[in-house]
Write a protein that holds these residues in place. Structure first.
Motif, PDB file in Angstrom:
ATOM      1  N   ARG A  44      -2.522  -4.795  -1.339  1.00  0.00           N
ATOM      2  CA  ARG A  44      -3.777  -4.108  -1.632  1.00  0.00           C
ATOM      3  C   ARG A  44      -4.086  -2.989  -0.646  1.00  0.00           C
ATOM      4  O   ARG A  44      -5.020  -2.214  -0.863  1.00  0.00           O
ATOM      5  CB  ARG A  44      -4.913  -5.125  -1.712  1.00  0.00           C
ATOM      6  CG  ARG A  44      -4.848  -5.933  -3.011  1.00  0.00           C
ATOM      7  CD  ARG A  44      -5.826  -7.063  -3.068  1.00  0.00           C
ATOM      8  NE  ARG A  44      -5.799  -7.693  -4.413  1.00  0.00           N
ATOM      9  CZ  ARG A  44      -6.252  -8.905  -4.679  1.00  0.00           C
ATOM     10  NH1 ARG A  44      -6.791  -9.647  -3.714  1.00  0.00           N
ATOM     11  NH2 ARG A  44      -6.183  -9.399  -5.908  1.00  0.00           N
ATOM     12  N   SER A  93      -4.044  -5.835  -9.023  1.00  0.00           N
ATOM     13  CA  SER A  93      -5.460  -6.041  -9.335  1.00  0.00           C
ATOM     14  C   SER A  93      -6.294  -6.130  -8.058  1.00  0.00           C
ATOM     15  O   SER A  93      -5.775  -6.400  -6.972  1.00  0.00           O
ATOM     16  CB  SER A  93      -5.643  -7.327 -10.132  1.00  0.00           C
ATOM     17  OG  SER A  93      -5.499  -8.442  -9.277  1.00  0.00           O
ATOM     18  N   SER A  94      -7.582  -5.923  -8.196  1.00  0.00           N
ATOM     19  CA  SER A  94      -8.509  -6.093  -7.080  1.00  0.00           C
ATOM     20  C   SER A  94      -9.912  -6.338  -7.625  1.00  0.00           C
ATOM     21  O   SER A  94     -10.333  -5.709  -8.603  1.00  0.00           O
ATOM     22  CB  SER A  94      -8.529  -4.857  -6.179  1.00  0.00           C
ATOM     23  OG  SER A  94      -9.549  -4.969  -5.201  1.00  0.00           O
ATOM     24  N   SER A 153     -12.451  -5.412  -6.249  1.00  0.00           N
ATOM     25  CA  SER A 153     -13.283  -4.257  -5.903  1.00  0.00           C
ATOM     26  C   SER A 153     -13.626  -3.410  -7.130  1.00  0.00           C
ATOM     27  O   SER A 153     -14.671  -2.752  -7.157  1.00  0.00           O
ATOM     28  CB  SER A 153     -12.568  -3.384  -4.864  1.00  0.00           C
ATOM     29  OG  SER A 153     -11.363  -2.851  -5.388  1.00  0.00           O
ATOM     30  N   TYR A 154     -12.768  -3.443  -8.147  1.00  0.00           N
ATOM     31  CA  TYR A 154     -13.020  -2.636  -9.343  1.00  0.00           C
ATOM     32  C   TYR A 154     -14.187  -3.163 -10.174  1.00  0.00           C
ATOM     33  O   TYR A 154     -14.730  -2.438 -11.003  1.00  0.00           O
ATOM     34  CB  TYR A 154     -11.759  -2.571 -10.215  1.00  0.00           C
ATOM     35  CG  TYR A 154     -10.607  -1.858  -9.547  1.00  0.00           C
ATOM     36  CD1 TYR A 154     -10.668  -0.503  -9.253  1.00  0.00           C
ATOM     37  CD2 TYR A 154      -9.454  -2.551  -9.190  1.00  0.00           C
ATOM     38  CE1 TYR A 154      -9.619   0.152  -8.624  1.00  0.00           C
ATOM     39  CE2 TYR A 154      -8.394  -1.904  -8.564  1.00  0.00           C
ATOM     40  CZ  TYR A 154      -8.486  -0.565  -8.280  1.00  0.00           C
ATOM     41  OH  TYR A 154      -7.446   0.082  -7.654  1.00  0.00           O
ATOM     42  N   VAL A 155     -14.571  -4.426  -9.966  1.00  0.00           N
ATOM     43  CA  VAL A 155     -15.684  -4.997 -10.740  1.00  0.00           C
ATOM     44  C   VAL A 155     -16.826  -5.464  -9.832  1.00  0.00           C
ATOM     45  O   VAL A 155     -17.710  -6.187 -10.269  1.00  0.00           O
ATOM     46  CB  VAL A 155     -15.210  -6.166 -11.631  1.00  0.00           C
ATOM     47  CG1 VAL A 155     -14.284  -5.666 -12.724  1.00  0.00           C
ATOM     48  CG2 VAL A 155     -14.532  -7.262 -10.816  1.00  0.00           C
ATOM     49  N   GLU A 156     -16.817  -5.033  -8.563  1.00  0.00           N
ATOM     50  CA  GLU A 156     -17.826  -5.525  -7.623  1.00  0.00           C
ATOM     51  C   GLU A 156     -19.240  -5.206  -8.089  1.00  0.00           C
ATOM     52  O   GLU A 156     -20.133  -6.067  -8.055  1.00  0.00           O
ATOM     53  CB  GLU A 156     -17.593  -4.954  -6.224  1.00  0.00           C
ATOM     54  CG  GLU A 156     -18.636  -5.462  -5.220  1.00  0.00           C
ATOM     55  CD  GLU A 156     -18.246  -5.190  -3.781  1.00  0.00           C
ATOM     56  OE1 GLU A 156     -19.009  -5.603  -2.893  1.00  0.00           O
ATOM     57  OE2 GLU A 156     -17.189  -4.573  -3.546  1.00  0.00           O
ATOM     58  N   CYS A 212      -9.944  -5.435 -13.781  1.00  0.00           N
ATOM     59  CA  CYS A 212      -9.685  -5.507 -12.346  1.00  0.00           C
ATOM     60  C   CYS A 212      -8.466  -4.682 -11.917  1.00  0.00           C
ATOM     61  O   CYS A 212      -7.784  -5.027 -10.948  1.00  0.00           O
ATOM     62  CB  CYS A 212      -9.491  -6.961 -11.922  1.00  0.00           C
ATOM     63  SG  CYS A 212     -10.928  -8.014 -12.185  1.00  0.00           S
ATOM     64  N   PRO A 263      -6.685  -0.444 -11.542  1.00  0.00           N
ATOM     65  CA  PRO A 263      -7.059   0.967 -11.415  1.00  0.00           C
ATOM     66  C   PRO A 263      -7.365   1.613 -12.767  1.00  0.00           C
ATOM     67  O   PRO A 263      -8.289   2.403 -12.882  1.00  0.00           O
ATOM     68  CB  PRO A 263      -5.820   1.600 -10.760  1.00  0.00           C
ATOM     69  CG  PRO A 263      -5.144   0.477 -10.052  1.00  0.00           C
ATOM     70  CD  PRO A 263      -5.414  -0.751 -10.853  1.00  0.00           C
ATOM     71  N   THR A 264      -6.579   1.244 -13.772  1.00  0.00           N
ATOM     72  CA  THR A 264      -6.846   1.665 -15.142  1.00  0.00           C
ATOM     73  C   THR A 264      -7.158   0.421 -15.961  1.00  0.00           C
ATOM     74  O   THR A 264      -6.275  -0.424 -16.129  1.00  0.00           O
ATOM     75  CB  THR A 264      -5.644   2.398 -15.761  1.00  0.00           C
ATOM     76  OG1 THR A 264      -5.330   3.538 -14.958  1.00  0.00           O
ATOM     77  CG2 THR A 264      -5.954   2.842 -17.184  1.00  0.00           C
ATOM     78  N   PRO A 265      -8.390   0.254 -16.441  1.00  0.00           N
ATOM     79  CA  PRO A 265      -8.736  -0.948 -17.208  1.00  0.00           C
ATOM     80  C   PRO A 265      -7.839  -1.102 -18.435  1.00  0.00           C
ATOM     81  O   PRO A 265      -7.319  -0.122 -18.979  1.00  0.00           O
ATOM     82  CB  PRO A 265     -10.191  -0.701 -17.615  1.00  0.00           C
ATOM     83  CG  PRO A 265     -10.702   0.287 -16.626  1.00  0.00           C
ATOM     84  CD  PRO A 265      -9.540   1.162 -16.286  1.00  0.00           C
TER      85      PRO A 265
END
Length: 392
Positions: A205, A228-229, A231-234, A369, A371-373
C-alpha cells in the motif's frame, strides 16, 4: 483419504503460509489433501482484503491448497471466538476433514488445550470481571483470568479459540499445530526470510513492490493486480457513522449496551473527521482497537446481530484435481448445501438465501475499495477458480 483443514485469510498468501502447508504435509503425509476455509472480501482486522477472494483462492491453490471454501463475512469479520466457530463448523459439516492444522507461537497443542479449558471453566467470567475492575485492558484481563501465559500472543489465542470451537460443536477433529516461523504476527521486521501479512500489506500500500515481491511466492503481485485500500471509502464510512443512533449501534455484532458504549460511539461519530480520530475518541482499555474497527465497518456494510449461528452453506472458491475428488465425496456426506457456482444460490431458502444476498452486497461495497471502482454483481457471476496445473 484423510483431509486436513486450515483456516486462513491469505491476505495475501505469503511464504509463511506456504511453509505452514508444507510442514502440515510433513506431519500428515505428502498426499494429504488440504482444505482451506478462507475469509472473503472483508477480514477480521476490519479491513478490505488486499485482493479479491477468487484471486486469493487461486494463489492458495498455487501454494499447496487443494480446495478453498469461503468463510462468509459475518464470521470472517468477527471476534476470534465467532471467527473460529464459523470456520470449524464448515470443516465439521464437510464430512471429509479429519484433522485441523494451525500455526502457533508455542507449538504445543496440549498447552493450548489447557488454556481453552480455563476459558470455558465456570469460574472464568467472574475472574474476568475482577481483572477488568482492576483497570486491565481486555486482553490482559483475559490472560490473568485464565492464568495462561500463552494467551499473550495472537496465534496462540486463535488456536485456543479453534479448540474451544471443536468442544462447542462436539467435533472430534484431530489437532496439529505448527510452530510459527519468522516475523511475529503484525510485526514490521523480516525474520529468516519471512514477514507478516501485515507488513506485506504495508509495503504494497506504500508501493514498495520490490520489497514485497521477495516475501511472497513468485508471480503473486502480478496476479493480485491493483491493491485495495479502505482509504477509498473512508468518507463513505464516516457518512454512515454520522447517521447512527444508539439503537443502531447496539444492533451491531459485538456492540452490546454495557457501560454506555453506544452513546460513546454516537458522540465520537459526530466529532470525528477521520476513522483514526473516531477510534481515538472511543478507545478505552476495555475496548480493543480491533473491536472498534469491526463496529465501524459493520455499520458501513450493514451487518447486524440478526445472523445465523453458523454458516448455512459451503461455498467453493477454488479447487484443483485433488480438491475435485474431495468435492465429489463432499456431495455425498456434507450436511450443508454446497455452492460450486453462483447460480446455485437461487435454490437456497430462508437464512441461507438471505446471507448470500447480503454477501453480494458486501462484495459490491468491496468493489469500491480500489483506485478505479468496479461495477456491482460479481458475486452472482464469478465461478470458482479451477487450477488443474498442480500435480494430483
Amino acid at each position: 483419504m484423510t483431509a486436513v483443514g486450515i483456516v486462513a485469510e491469505y491476505n495475501p498468501f505469503h511464504l509463511g503460509h506456504r511453509w505452514h502447508i508444507a510442514q502440515t504435509r510433513c506431519l500428515l503425509g505428502q498426499d494429504c489433501p488440504v482444505v482451506c476455509v478462507m475469509s472473503g472480501h472483508w477480514v477480521q482486522g476490519a479491513d478490505c482484503a488486499i485482493g479479491d477472494k477468487w484471486t486469493r483462492a487461486g494463489l492458495a491453490l498455487a501454494g499447496g491448497a487443494d480446495l478453498v471454501l469461503e468463510l462468509p463475512t459475518p464470521w470472517a469479520m468477527a471476534s476470534a471466538e465467532t471467527f473460529a466457530r464459523g470456520a470449524v463448523s464448515l470443516f465439521a459439516a464437510s464430512g471429509v476433514v479429519e484433522v485441523l492444522s494451525f500455526g502457533s507461537e508455542c507449538g504445543s497443542a496440549a498447552e493450548l488445550a489447557q488454556a481453552a479449558a480455563a476459558l470455558d471453566h465456570p469460574a472464568y467470567p467472574a475472574r474476568l470481571r475482577a481483572a477488568l475492575d482492576k483497570g486491565l485492558s481486555f486482553p490482559a484481563a483475559r490472560q490473568e483470568a485464565a492464568g495462561c501465559p500463552c494467551l499473550s500472543t495472537p496465534n496462540n489465542n486463535l488456536g485456543v479459540e479453534y479448540l474451544r470451537a471443536l468442544a462447542y460443536l462436539n467435533c472430534p477433529l484431530e489437532v496439529v499445530t505448527v510452530p510459527r516461523r519468522g516475523a511475529a504476527h503484525g510485526g514490521t521486521e523480516t525474520v529468516e526470510g519471512f514477514a507478516s501479512a501485515t507488513q506485506i500489506r504495508r509495503l504494497l500500500r506504500t508501493e514498495r513492490y520490490e520489497e514485497a515481491a521477495s516475501l511472497v511466492p513468485a508471480g503473486t503481485l502480478e496476479r493480485l493486480g491493483k491493491i485495495s485500500s479502505l482509504s477509498y471509502v473512508e468518507r463513505a464510512i464516516l457518512a454512515k457513522l454520522r447517521t447512527m443512533d444508539t439503537g443502531a449501534w447496539a444492533d451491531l455484532p459485538d456492540s452490546g449496551t454495557a457501560e454506555g458504549l453506544p452513546e460513546r460511539l454516537v458522540r465520537a461519530a459526530r466529532q470525528a473527521l477521520s476513522l483514526n480520530e473516531f477510534y481515538a475518541l472511543v478507545k478505552t482499555k476495555r475496548y480493543t482497537h480491533a473491536r472498534l474497527r469491526r463496529l465501524a465497518l459493520s455499520a458501513f456494510l450493514g451487518l447486524t446481530t440478526d445472523r445465523p449461528v453458523l454458516p448455512p452453506y459451503a461455498r467453493v472458491l477454488g479447487l484443483n484435481r485433488r480438491g475435485q475428488a474431495l468435492l465429489k465425496r463432499m456431495k455425498d456426506v456434507c450436511t450443508l448445501p454446497i455452492l460450486t457456482k453462483p447460480a446455485q444460490a437461487k435454490a437456497l431458502t430462508g437464512p441461507a438465501r438471505r446471507l448470500f444476498e447480503l454477501e453480494a452486497r458486501y462484495t459490491d461495497l468491496y468493489s469500491l475499495c480500489f483506485p478505479t471502482p468496479k461495477p456491482c454483481g460479481s458475486e452472482w457471476t464469478t465461478s470458482p477458480v479451477v487450477d488443474f496445473t498442480q500435480p494430483e
